[in-house]
Design a protein around this motif. Structure first.
Motif, PDB file in Angstrom:
ATOM      1  N   ALA A  47       9.228  -6.148  -2.710  1.00  0.00           N
ATOM      2  CA  ALA A  47       8.268  -5.129  -2.294  1.00  0.00           C
ATOM      3  C   ALA A  47       6.863  -5.731  -2.334  1.00  0.00           C
ATOM      4  CB  ALA A  47       8.345  -3.905  -3.199  1.00  0.00           C
ATOM      5  N   PHE A  48       5.994  -5.265  -1.458  1.00  0.00           N
ATOM      6  CA  PHE A  48       4.641  -5.808  -1.393  1.00  0.00           C
ATOM      7  C   PHE A  48       3.820  -5.405  -2.610  1.00  0.00           C
ATOM      8  CE2 PHE A  48       0.159  -5.344  -0.043  1.00  0.00           C
ATOM      9  CZ  PHE A  48      -0.115  -6.677   0.213  1.00  0.00           C
ATOM     10  N   ASP A  49       3.906  -4.132  -3.005  1.00  0.00           N
ATOM     11  CA  ASP A  49       3.094  -3.647  -4.139  1.00  0.00           C
ATOM     12  C   ASP A  49       3.557  -2.240  -4.485  1.00  0.00           C
ATOM     13  OD1 ASP A  49       1.183  -3.600  -6.110  1.00  0.00           O
ATOM     14  OD2 ASP A  49      -0.514  -3.946  -4.774  1.00  0.00           O
ATOM     15  N   PHE A  50       2.937  -1.671  -5.511  1.00  0.00           N
ATOM     16  CA  PHE A  50       3.158  -0.262  -5.818  1.00  0.00           C
ATOM     17  C   PHE A  50       1.822   0.353  -6.216  1.00  0.00           C
ATOM     18  CE2 PHE A  50       3.423  -2.252  -9.954  1.00  0.00           C
ATOM     19  CZ  PHE A  50       2.822  -1.345 -10.807  1.00  0.00           C
ATOM     20  N   CYS A  51       1.685   1.639  -5.969  1.00  0.00           N
ATOM     21  CA  CYS A  51       0.482   2.380  -6.349  1.00  0.00           C
ATOM     22  C   CYS A  51       0.913   3.585  -7.171  1.00  0.00           C
ATOM     23  CB  CYS A  51      -0.302   2.838  -5.119  1.00  0.00           C
ATOM     24  SG  CYS A  51      -1.126   1.488  -4.250  1.00  0.00           S
ATOM     25  N   GLU A  52       0.348   3.702  -8.332  1.00  0.00           N
ATOM     26  CA  GLU A  52       0.714   4.787  -9.230  1.00  0.00           C
ATOM     27  C   GLU A  52      -0.070   6.050  -8.878  1.00  0.00           C
ATOM     28  OE1 GLU A  52       0.828   5.696 -14.069  1.00  0.00           O
ATOM     29  OE2 GLU A  52       0.222   3.723 -13.296  1.00  0.00           O
ATOM     30  N   LYS A  53       0.643   7.178  -8.824  1.00  0.00           N
ATOM     31  CA  LYS A  53       0.008   8.466  -8.572  1.00  0.00           C
ATOM     32  C   LYS A  53      -0.664   8.973  -9.848  1.00  0.00           C
ATOM     33  CE  LYS A  53       3.741   9.754  -5.337  1.00  0.00           C
ATOM     34  NZ  LYS A  53       4.831  10.716  -5.081  1.00  0.00           N
ATOM     35  N   PRO A  54      -1.843   9.586  -9.750  1.00  0.00           N
ATOM     36  CA  PRO A  54      -2.711   9.651  -8.559  1.00  0.00           C
ATOM     37  C   PRO A  54      -3.372   8.297  -8.325  1.00  0.00           C
ATOM     38  CG  PRO A  54      -3.835  10.631 -10.427  1.00  0.00           C
ATOM     39  CD  PRO A  54      -2.451  10.269 -10.920  1.00  0.00           C
ATOM     40  N   PHE A  55      -3.451   7.896  -7.091  1.00  0.00           N
ATOM     41  CA  PHE A  55      -3.956   6.566  -6.772  1.00  0.00           C
ATOM     42  C   PHE A  55      -5.381   6.640  -6.230  1.00  0.00           C
ATOM     43  CE2 PHE A  55      -0.838   8.130  -3.680  1.00  0.00           C
ATOM     44  CZ  PHE A  55      -1.675   8.495  -2.657  1.00  0.00           C
ATOM     45  N   SER A  56      -6.075   5.505  -6.309  1.00  0.00           N
ATOM     46  CA  SER A  56      -7.406   5.383  -5.726  1.00  0.00           C
ATOM     47  C   SER A  56      -7.270   5.239  -4.219  1.00  0.00           C
ATOM     48  CB  SER A  56      -8.126   4.160  -6.303  1.00  0.00           C
ATOM     49  OG  SER A  56      -9.210   3.773  -5.474  1.00  0.00           O
ATOM     50  N   ASP A  57      -7.940   6.120  -3.466  1.00  0.00           N
ATOM     51  CA  ASP A  57      -7.851   6.077  -2.016  1.00  0.00           C
ATOM     52  C   ASP A  57      -8.252   4.711  -1.470  1.00  0.00           C
ATOM     53  OD1 ASP A  57      -7.060   8.674  -2.133  1.00  0.00           O
ATOM     54  OD2 ASP A  57      -8.886   9.526  -1.263  1.00  0.00           O
ATOM     55  N   ASN A  58      -9.392   4.207  -1.909  1.00  0.00           N
ATOM     56  CA  ASN A  58      -9.877   2.936  -1.381  1.00  0.00           C
ATOM     57  C   ASN A  58      -8.947   1.785  -1.734  1.00  0.00           C
ATOM     58  OD1 ASN A  58     -12.144   4.007  -0.146  1.00  0.00           O
ATOM     59  ND2 ASN A  58     -13.431   3.757  -1.959  1.00  0.00           N
ATOM     60  N   ALA A  59      -8.465   1.779  -2.971  1.00  0.00           N
ATOM     61  CA  ALA A  59      -7.567   0.701  -3.394  1.00  0.00           C
ATOM     62  C   ALA A  59      -6.273   0.720  -2.587  1.00  0.00           C
ATOM     63  CB  ALA A  59      -7.258   0.820  -4.882  1.00  0.00           C
ATOM     64  N   LEU A  60      -5.747   1.920  -2.337  1.00  0.00           N
ATOM     65  CA  LEU A  60      -4.510   2.038  -1.575  1.00  0.00           C
ATOM     66  C   LEU A  60      -4.697   1.543  -0.147  1.00  0.00           C
ATOM     67  CD1 LEU A  60      -1.604   2.908  -1.152  1.00  0.00           C
ATOM     68  CD2 LEU A  60      -2.427   5.237  -0.716  1.00  0.00           C
ATOM     69  N   VAL A  61      -5.751   1.994   0.511  1.00  0.00           N
ATOM     70  CA  VAL A  61      -5.961   1.582   1.904  1.00  0.00           C
ATOM     71  C   VAL A  61      -6.243   0.083   1.992  1.00  0.00           C
ATOM     72  CG1 VAL A  61      -7.362   1.896   3.971  1.00  0.00           C
ATOM     73  CG2 VAL A  61      -6.739   3.872   2.591  1.00  0.00           C
ATOM     74  N   ASP A  62      -6.928  -0.460   1.011  1.00  0.00           N
ATOM     75  CA  ASP A  62      -7.153  -1.912   1.000  1.00  0.00           C
ATOM     76  C   ASP A  62      -5.825  -2.663   0.957  1.00  0.00           C
ATOM     77  OD1 ASP A  62      -9.864  -1.576   1.104  1.00  0.00           O
ATOM     78  OD2 ASP A  62     -10.212  -1.958  -1.037  1.00  0.00           O
ATOM     79  N   ARG A  63      -4.895  -2.177   0.135  1.00  0.00           N
ATOM     80  CA  ARG A  63      -3.584  -2.823   0.044  1.00  0.00           C
ATOM     81  C   ARG A  63      -2.783  -2.619   1.337  1.00  0.00           C
ATOM     82  NH1 ARG A  63      -3.023  -6.854  -2.164  1.00  0.00           N
ATOM     83  NH2 ARG A  63      -0.923  -6.630  -3.022  1.00  0.00           N
ATOM     84  N   VAL A  64      -2.924  -1.446   1.932  1.00  0.00           N
ATOM     85  CA  VAL A  64      -2.255  -1.185   3.206  1.00  0.00           C
ATOM     86  C   VAL A  64      -2.742  -2.177   4.262  1.00  0.00           C
ATOM     87  CG1 VAL A  64      -2.152   0.430   5.149  1.00  0.00           C
ATOM     88  CG2 VAL A  64      -1.702   1.238   2.827  1.00  0.00           C
TER      89      VAL A  64
END
Length: 211
Positions: free
Chosen positions: A108-125
């Motif tokens: 898997a590329f990564d995981f984001c724990e809920k609730p996640f940081s919007d900016n951090a998530l989109v950066d990883r996307v």
């Protein structure tokens, strides 16, 4: 970094509010998305169309869902060799973090724990999309090489294999029982069809491809 214009993000989560929030977030960053309430619905989407096959894409995937779990879907995608062109980012609650970490170790590329940081998530996307684009570029390059190879005659293929081995024209001629001049003609045609100018360039082009 500017987002890739034709990118597509798949969202698979059984929570409608999460799907809608993620879709809105991605739209705000000019990223298109499609969302699904179950792994099975997403699988059906993959099976019904391959129109997106040359689009950079990634998958935001919930770990826990009714029916087919996110992990089961991930294993299915991994088994089908789809993770390079469609990196998976798991969306997970705190209790599922160890499971998500294990999935990252398995591809898997990564995981984001809920609730996640919007900016951090989109950066990883966006990073996942760039990896997806790179994998697509590699596949398309290999396809172009294969198409060029298919244009060669059988004799040209025989000459090509020996040129790549580093054999001089005289030895190639001896092995194939043809004249050196004939080898030169075939060699020139191989270079022309493969769009290279030297044996070294030809060898580099074929490295990693099935010649």
């Amino acid at each position: 970094m500017q987002p890739l214009i034709d990118a597509l993000i798949f969202i698979v989560d059984d929570d409608a509010s999460v799907r809608e929030a993620l879709a809105w977030l991605l739209r705000s960053r000019r990223l298109a998305s499609e969302h699904f309430a179950s792994a099975d619905a997403f699988t059906a989407r993959l099976e019904e169309s391959t129109a997106f096959r040359n689009q950079p894409r990634c998958l935001l995937l919930d770990v826990r869902m009714p029916g087919t779990s996110g992990l089961a879907l991930f294993d299915r995608l991994a088994g089908a060799g789809q993770l390079d062109e469609m990196p998976v980012i798991f969306l997970t609650g705190h209790a599922d973090v160890p499971t998500a970490v294990d999935a990252v170790k398995r591809g898997a590329f990564d995981f984001c724990e809920k609730p996640f940081s919007d900016n951090a998530l989109v950066d990883r996307v966006e990073e996942a999309l760039r990896l997806s684009q790179a994998a697509i570029d590699v596949r398309q390059a290999r396809q172009r090489i294969q198409q060029r190879l298919e244009e060669l005659t059988e004799r040209e293929r025989e000459v090509l294999r020996r040129v790549v081995r580093g054999l001089p024209n005289k030895l190639i001629a001896d092995e194939l029982s043809i004249s050196v001049r004939t080898v030169e003609v075939h060699r020139a045609r191989v270079f022309d069809k493969m769009e290279v100018k030297s044996a070294v360039e030809l060898a580099n082009l074929l490295r990693g491809a099935d010649a």
